[in-house]
Enzyme design. Sequence first.
Site, PDB file in Angstrom:
ATOM      1  N   GLU A 140       0.889  -1.171   0.000  1.00 34.91           N
ATOM      2  CA  GLU A 140       0.000   0.000   0.000  1.00 34.91           C
ATOM      3  C   GLU A 140       0.910   1.199   0.000  1.00 34.91           C
ATOM      4  O   GLU A 140       1.710   1.368   0.931  1.00 34.91           O
ATOM      5  CB  GLU A 140      -0.807   0.048   1.286  1.00 34.91           C
ATOM      6  CG  GLU A 140      -2.168  -0.570   1.213  1.00 34.91           C
ATOM      7  CD  GLU A 140      -2.873  -0.349   2.529  1.00 34.91           C
ATOM      8  OE1 GLU A 140      -3.127   0.806   2.872  1.00 34.91           O
ATOM      9  OE2 GLU A 140      -3.109  -1.349   3.214  1.00 34.91           O
ATOM     10  N   CYS A 190      -1.869   8.825   3.888  1.00 34.30           N
ATOM     11  CA  CYS A 190      -1.754   8.560   2.445  1.00 34.30           C
ATOM     12  C   CYS A 190      -3.056   8.891   1.732  1.00 34.30           C
ATOM     13  O   CYS A 190      -3.073   9.204   0.556  1.00 34.30           O
ATOM     14  CB  CYS A 190      -1.284   7.145   2.151  1.00 34.30           C
ATOM     15  SG  CYS A 190      -1.914   5.943   3.262  1.00 34.30           S
TER      16      CYS A 190
END
Length: 1008
Positions: free
Chosen positions: A763, A797
């Site tokens: 990720e 993020c």
Amino acid sequence: MDHPVTPPRERLRAAYLRDESEALDALIGEARLPAESARRVQDRARALVEEVRTRQKAVAGMQSFLREYDLSSQEGVLLMCVAEALLRIPDAATADKLIRDKLSQGDWEKHVGRNNSLLVNAGTWGMMLTGKLVSLDAVSAGNAGAWLARLAARAGEPVVRVALRQGMKLMAEQFVMGRTIGDALERSRSAEHAAYRHSYDMLGEAAFTAADAERYLAAYEHAIDAIAAHRVEGASSVFQRPGISIKLSALHPRYEYAQRSRVMDELVPRVQSLAERARRGDVGVTLDAEEADRLELSLDIFERVFASSALQGWEGFGLAVQAYQKRSPFAIEWLAEIARRERRRIMVRLVKGAYWDSEVKRAQMQGLSGYPVYTRKANTDVSYLACARRIIEAPDAFYGQFATHNAHTVATVIERMPAGQPFEFQRLHGMGDDLYDEVTRMGHACRVYAPVGSHEDLLPYLVRRLLENGANTSFVNRIADSTITVESVVADPVAAAQSNSTAANPKIPLPRDLYGERVNSAGFAFADDAASSPVLAKIASFASRPLGRVADATPADAHRALEIASKALVPPAPERAGILERAADLIEANGARFMALLAREAGKTLPDGLGEVREAADFCRYYAMLARRHFAQPEELTGPTGESNRLELAGRGPFVCISPWNFPLAIFVGQVSAAFAAGNPVVAKPAEQTPLIASAAVEILLEAGVPRDALALVPGPGETAGAALVSDLRTAGVAFTGSTATARAINRALAARDGPIVPFIAETGGLNAMLVDSSALPEQVVADVIASAFNSAGQRCSALRILCLQEEIAPRVIDILAGATAELRLGDPLRLDTDVGPVIDAEALHILEEHAAKMDREAKLICRATLPDALKGGLFFAPRAYEIASLDAIDREIFGPILHVVRFAAADLAAVVDAVNAKGYGLTMGVHSRIEDTVEMVRAKARAGNLYVNRNMIGATVGVQPFGGEGLSGTGPKAGGPHYLFRFANERTFTVNTAAAGGNASLIAGSE
Ligand SMILES: Cc1cc2nc3c(=O)[nH]c(=O)nc-3n(C[C@H](O)[C@H](O)[C@H](O)COP(=O)(O)OP(=O)(O)OC[C@H]3O[C@@H](n4cnc5c(N)ncnc54)[C@H](O)[C@@H]3O)c2cc1C
């Protein structure tokens, strides 16, 4: 708290989320009337309802229109959507899109002929719209559906837009007394208002900026002066004279519990000055009641102003109390104490409450232990009746103002009120007219709450009124619905509440039971003092302890960890699930310790810390659920007779979990718990910046029962400890969250190994955009932008990096954004009033400063939060926004609170999505639009793992918004999603030829 807390206030605090049945039991006795009185109430209420129904038959107008299109019909909902947005859309193209979008969906024909109203039938909207359009279309009376269908087909023609806008204004005017206070005061002299008193409300909701708050303050001042100058014959006391209603949220951009000391310093003087001004003109002031988490703050403000020497001897200062809140009886008790202490009455407006749906949603999202409001309508009514009794029975403390449109409630108040005791009823402008025409004829005083303002300011208020009129639990809806018998309309709520088998509504599960199969993580509201004070005290005690020491693992340590892990015995799936559930409980029980650690080691604010604790617990419980579901039993597969086929999932071997510093608890625990849930031993390498949080988490996982050999913590730099782990052939898989560059490095390292090719779950970052068209509500957009871009100092993020604004609403959004950014407070993350803490380290700060310097040269600075002098030289970076000329100006993720804003033309929206996609990232995206077609277009085109519509784009919830991206943003599968664990597992089939021992006995036995 900075003042002593009295016993009633203690009781109020303790009741924030009181158990519903306990709360109800305590009130039923108070609300119940003796049989004889109850009968009189029924008779009176019945007579009122019958009278109102007779009148309603005779009149037609907006009420019947609203009734026809109530919220149980799709068309009603569609019209509410148009009403909410159309009036504020500045450009024709977007307005036309909205009209087409909403009007093309409904089945308008079915409303024809169902209602006697002129408005509904004689060309439904024709009455509301310009005569021009009606004659243009030559709509025959009684064919409204066809008319609307034709209107939809012609959406895009200016005349339709103009006509609909006018229709919406008419709808809005139903609920507004005047555009200006002068208009409204003038209108109060008209015949329809002659029997009423008034309380004027200056429309406009919460202020987002200091400038908004100034504007509202000036509007209130002006209105108070105008009302003071307005002579009303025969009105001798402040109770009889017109008054004003004030929303505290309009007077301060940070009217929030967390900002309490600032609010007390800055908002109290504003309210004080308004109250003094009002006193000079003998204009009664009532503070409106708003969201539940503002109740205590509003009480503090009220007390401060009420007790001030400037208001001594004046009884014109009051407030609203919401009976749907479980704390309401205690609020009344507390107010009585204040009134008696100050030796004068308080005007108390008793309402049921206007934010019920959002209170329920917020409590669910926050994972509270209960609801601050009742979950059954009858319970709210019972609470109202009990509170009304308390007010009535304390005439030395209160001047009662009973705000309701409910005939039964009205009849009960009349029944309970001793003859000659002064009091009044209140209703909203545009509602309850028929009822109160009758009640005032009976000789009871009634005041109209009279909103004043322009159409754009009206919209949030309008939506609340449409919800109230349209909801099928609502009295105004039921009284108008002739299919509901009068008896049931006036049913006694006390009897109704008692006859329910459970006090709480079983259709509204408690927040912790939201997910059925697994428990929702427990949260608390900081404004809930009883829940938050002990946590804050614990955090303070942890905050003063030494933080800890870390010795980095060497590559040899890393290999040794894998050596041990590769031999570890991992327990079977049901046992693993039990361990993870215990871990979740322990994480919650250690919440304060983690929040303190998160603030000190990672700079996380307390709300962010709480979010992480909850997410970590959610991960454990979610993966425990998946382990039980998929790993405990093999799956039987269908095949030919004489054979059994099963598929089973098994762990792969030691999994290396490499986690980032930005979610040092949640992502760390998420990766580890997933790998373990799937049957793997785990070697975890936390980020260099946050090893202590990881170590605390490991302690908890071990305490919960993860075998020692099956979990190793390897703190240390990626280049050494991380590299050693990845290159070791015993590593059977890697889960990584972090930068795209590091993910590539790990991928290469894995590829260079000669052993088995293993799964790599990455990720990584994102270049996340939010697209906003001109149908969006600018205030809502800004609230979501601030949260998405600046929360956690932009170090998520998922954080918003590029805000794309349709050019028509860009100036307004930018304006509010600048004002709202200026209100952000940087500081020590351990303080509750801190919005933005430090960035993670000097290197991160340097990158942000360099990028800001570049933007200072190449882009236009829109706004920047203030960096207090005391924080200079530390690791703080003031959140800011730049306007860039085009999307070309940015093509990499800058990890911090720097927002880029770009404008686009309405016609280019699809091209903007393409341009965002072309950046190659695909993590989160946001859209703000009221137009479903637009949202659908973006959904179909967007290459983003998580797309959020009309909300912020951070804070993905485990199992609800599984998180993870595509393209440069990650490999999938999504963390916290139903497919995640499979990637950590080996799949094995097991086939047995059951006919091998000579024949297919089961086939033969069961053939007929
Ligand atoms: C003069 C005036 C001033 C007002 N000022 C305020 C204010 O300052 N703050 C504010 O919040 N509201 C205020 N209101 C709005 C008021 O809250 C609503 O108009 C009111 O709730 C409607 O009550 P009712 O008795 O007319 O209707 P009813 O239909 O008898 O009651 C509606 C109430 O029941 C509640 N309800 C519906 N379903 C459920 C359920 N399942 N469980 C529990 N409760 C349920 C609704 O939320 C609502 O509160 C004001 C109203 C008036 C008339």
